[in-house]
Structure formats: C-alpha cells, structure tokens
Scaffold this motif. Sequence first.
Motif: not given
Length: 567
Positions: A72-89
């Motif tokens: 139900a979560g991400s299947q990939g393909g997010e935009s760079a903006t979406e990735l930067l908004r939610g990424v964590h180390a």
Amino acid sequence: MNGNNTFDTSGAPDRDLPMLTAAQAARLRALTAPYAQVGHSYPLHNLAQKCRQAPEERWPEVVADHFSALQAGSQGGESATELLRGVHARLLPTDSLTPDIAGAMRYARVVAEGLVFAYALDLPTSVRMLTDPDVERAGIEELGQAAYANLMRVPVEHEEVPIQGGALLHSVYGDSPFVASKALFLSEVARQVTGEPLPDAGALVVVPTRHLLAYHPIVDGSVVDAVNGLAAYALGAHEDGPGELSPRVYWWHRGGLTSLTVIDHDTRSFSLQPPPELLALMKGLVRLDRAGRIDTPTAAKAPDVAALTHTTAEAMARLAEDPSALGDAFASALTLSHAHCATDPEAAHVDTWDAWATAVQLGSALFTGAQAQECRLGEDRVRQLPATPAAPPADARAWLDAFYVAVVCRQKHRADRLCEVPLEVLRQDDSVDAYVLHWIDTLRTYWAERSMDDVVGKLITTMETSQPASLTHTPKDFADLIDYQPVALFHRLVTRDHDAFAEALAEALAHHGTYWGDSAAPRARVALGPLAMAGLAYDHGFPVALKQPYLPTYLLNGERIEEMPGC
C-alpha cells in the motif's frame, strides 16, 4: 571488559534470523515466498521480530498484514521533490540485506561492523528503502543533506539511566523507526537532548532497536562501568525488540562508529574488546579520575576536611602491615592538603601546613624510600610513617605530584632524590601520553643543572608531543588547561622573561578556573603545577604577585614553610 556472555541457544536458532529457530525461519520463508514472487524483495528481520511476538497460528495473518502495508506504500517512481521531502538517513543490520536487495542499493555502505547506512523514504503507512535509481534521480548530495535534516527533526524522548558503578547512560527513544539512526550524528543528538555536545573523546553508544539508542559520554573513569552496562542494556533491548538492529557496543568518535563487540557466531557468544586507542584512553581516564585530577559528578560536594583527615590517618595506619598502600596514602594526603585550602586559601594555618608537609613526606617516601618519621595531620594528631625501602612505582603523574609538592614546600633534598628515580621505571606507566614523560625528563634535566641546551631540547619535545593530534590517554581540555600550563610557565622561567612569566601565570590561573568552574573538588582549590613554577620564579627573584587565585600566598612566598622530620 573481556568476560564472555552467551546468547540463548535453545531451539537451534536460525543463522540469518536468529530471533527464530531454524524450523520457524523455514516456515516464515515459506509464508513470504508468494509475496516475493510478485517482483519485490524485502528484508525479513522486522517481520521475523513481529512473528516472534505472535502465536505461530497467527503468522499467516501477520505476514499478510505486513506485505499489505508494504504494497500500500510506495511502489517507486516518486519525483526528486517527493524523495527529498521524505528521505531519512537509516541504519540497517548488515545481515538484513539479501544479495538481491544489496544489488539494488549499491550506494549503501557499511559504517561499522554489523551496520549499513542507507536512505529510506518515510511514507504514511510504510517505509521504503531507496534504490540506486532513486538516488540518481534526486542527486546524491541533495539527498544526503535532506536525509540528515529530516532525520534530525524526528522527535525523541530522553532520560538518564544510572547504572551500577556510577556511570550514567543517556537513553534516547521514540515511536519513529529512525530514532536509532540518529547515532550517525550522535554529537548533535547529545546537544539536542542535553544542551551539551559530546567531549573530544566521544561516547560509547548502542543501537539495539530502530526505536532506541543509548550512549555514555567518555569523560572520566566511569567509562569502564559504562562499557559493561551498555553491553547488558543493548543485549536485553535487542532480544526484546521490536525492530532489532544491533546488540553491539560501539565507540562514536570524530563522526565514526567502531564496534567494541566481537561475536563468535559458532558459539553464539560475544566479548568486549575495545580498540587500542580507546583502551589507552580508558586506562588514562581511570588513573586521572581515581586521583581526583579530572572534574567528575562526584566532585559536586564540598570536601569534608575532618573526613579526609580521618581517611589519611587510617591509610597511614595500614602502612606498617601493608607497605603497598603507600600510594593510596600519598593520594589521600595530597587531597587533604588541597582541601584545607578551601577554608584557608592563603595557607596561613598550621593545620594546612601539616597536611602539605605530610603530602611531601609520603610522596618522597613512595618513590625514594624513607627512614621512620612522624607525620602531623593537625590538632596534635600524629601518625608514624614506618621505615620504607625505595621501590618507585611506575606512576608518572604521582611522581609529578610528589615533585611539585616538594618544590612548593622548598624541600630541595627531597626533589633531588625524586630526580634520581630511574626514568625507565616511570616509562613503564602505560596510562600517560608521551608528553608527560618528556615533561618529567625536562624537569629532571633542569634540576640536575645540566646544560641549558639539553633542557631546551627536552622542553621543545614536551611541547611538540602535547599537541592534540598526539593525545591518546588524556582528555584534550585537561591537557590544554591543566597539564600544559606548568610547561608554558617553565618556558618563561628558563628564558628569565619576567613580563612573559607574569602573563603566562595569569593565563594558567584563568585556565585552571575555566577547567574546574564551580567544582568543589579539592584539586580545584590549588593550581599545583603553576604553584610549583611560581614558587621557583619567586625564589629566583621574579616579581610574582602574591595575591592570586589558586596560589596559597604563604606557600608561594615560603613564609609558611617549617621544618619537617625525616629526609
């Protein structure tokens, strides 16, 4: 630190999923096989931990719910903006990465034994590990900056956990699966939860689960207790879960993590083996702490002179039966001498002199032997120092203390004899940095009135080896603010620069005050090394101001000096 502990081996644990038996792990793999066939590969550690907490008859339901949330979560393909908004180390256990997963995350790297650094996307219902295409799409530098910023915004709770032996652990925990990953940036975490960054020596840290980290700043001798306390704490939390990460104890130092834990996977046992650099630091801290040379939480209480007098008297009474206790008796007498200066900062009273004289007698006896003699501890309390053979210990800092107090109390013949102690003996002390031994060599050479070229050469070596990059045993602030100050004063003394000496003395006393702050520790009361150098300068005709903090006036100018028995 080298004692072995053994994991629970009942039920033949699976090698890759040790929280389950081999039979249970096989069943879990069978239950997850249909989900892997749809083209996604997932680590099983978190799911295995969930299953461990549930009855086996509910496992199909647990597995279904787990993969339903993932799908139900991400299947990939997010935009760079979406990735930067939610990424964590994110920290992951190394054995959670299957070959397929590792192949899709070639950017990930091992940051310490048992731990892998990667990027994860935090979503409302799941967490997805980023793949190489994700990283390429967002940009590796931009992703790193965003992952750090997002991680440091993760809310946490903090509490202090005292353990046996006096060590204090800082527990940092929360609901987020990213809490333990903050260990990558531990100094900033410490600043956030306590208001103080980590010391130069770093900290011991454990990350037993995704939701928990615990650390102990390395500041004093309690680090020895903290190693063992953290090991037990980590193992218990790791086994309890959920979200197991690592049972190891790590050393966070200068931004990196080093494992202290050595695991024997065949016997399911572990031992603690600090690396040589940390072991040397721990040994030096224990020696400094034991002698009261560094500021510790136990130094918050004002010294009780009556109690210290009793302790010193008792220590001396044991010497007739146990001559090996002379080192402890000297340390106690030295503490007493400093403590007297809390209420008698000018050293004007006879009881204060008696304490300093006793410290001189015991210090010289420790290294050079002594004939039987009386030692006074004030109020007509006299203790007998029995005849003592010369058996100098390999304790370089105790030698410095003994030399300093002999110089302060104008006991030239005792200082002469201390300088005859073979340097080879003191070099056996493996708890000090090289500069301490070079400083002793400098003092011995000067006191023996050898050529000034020899003295200056040894002094330069002392200065060079006291640089921060050369320190492995001594805390940087102690080396800079306390240990180095007599060296700087001696430099001005031998060059006979009166003005420069006065400036260096003012600076040394300011540094002493900075280091000790408002501590009530006896050592805070007197700047012993600078006092010895200032006394030498005063006797050599330097215009030394007599009313200065941390320098008892009547010891500085010699007016309190009286005869003392023995030699």
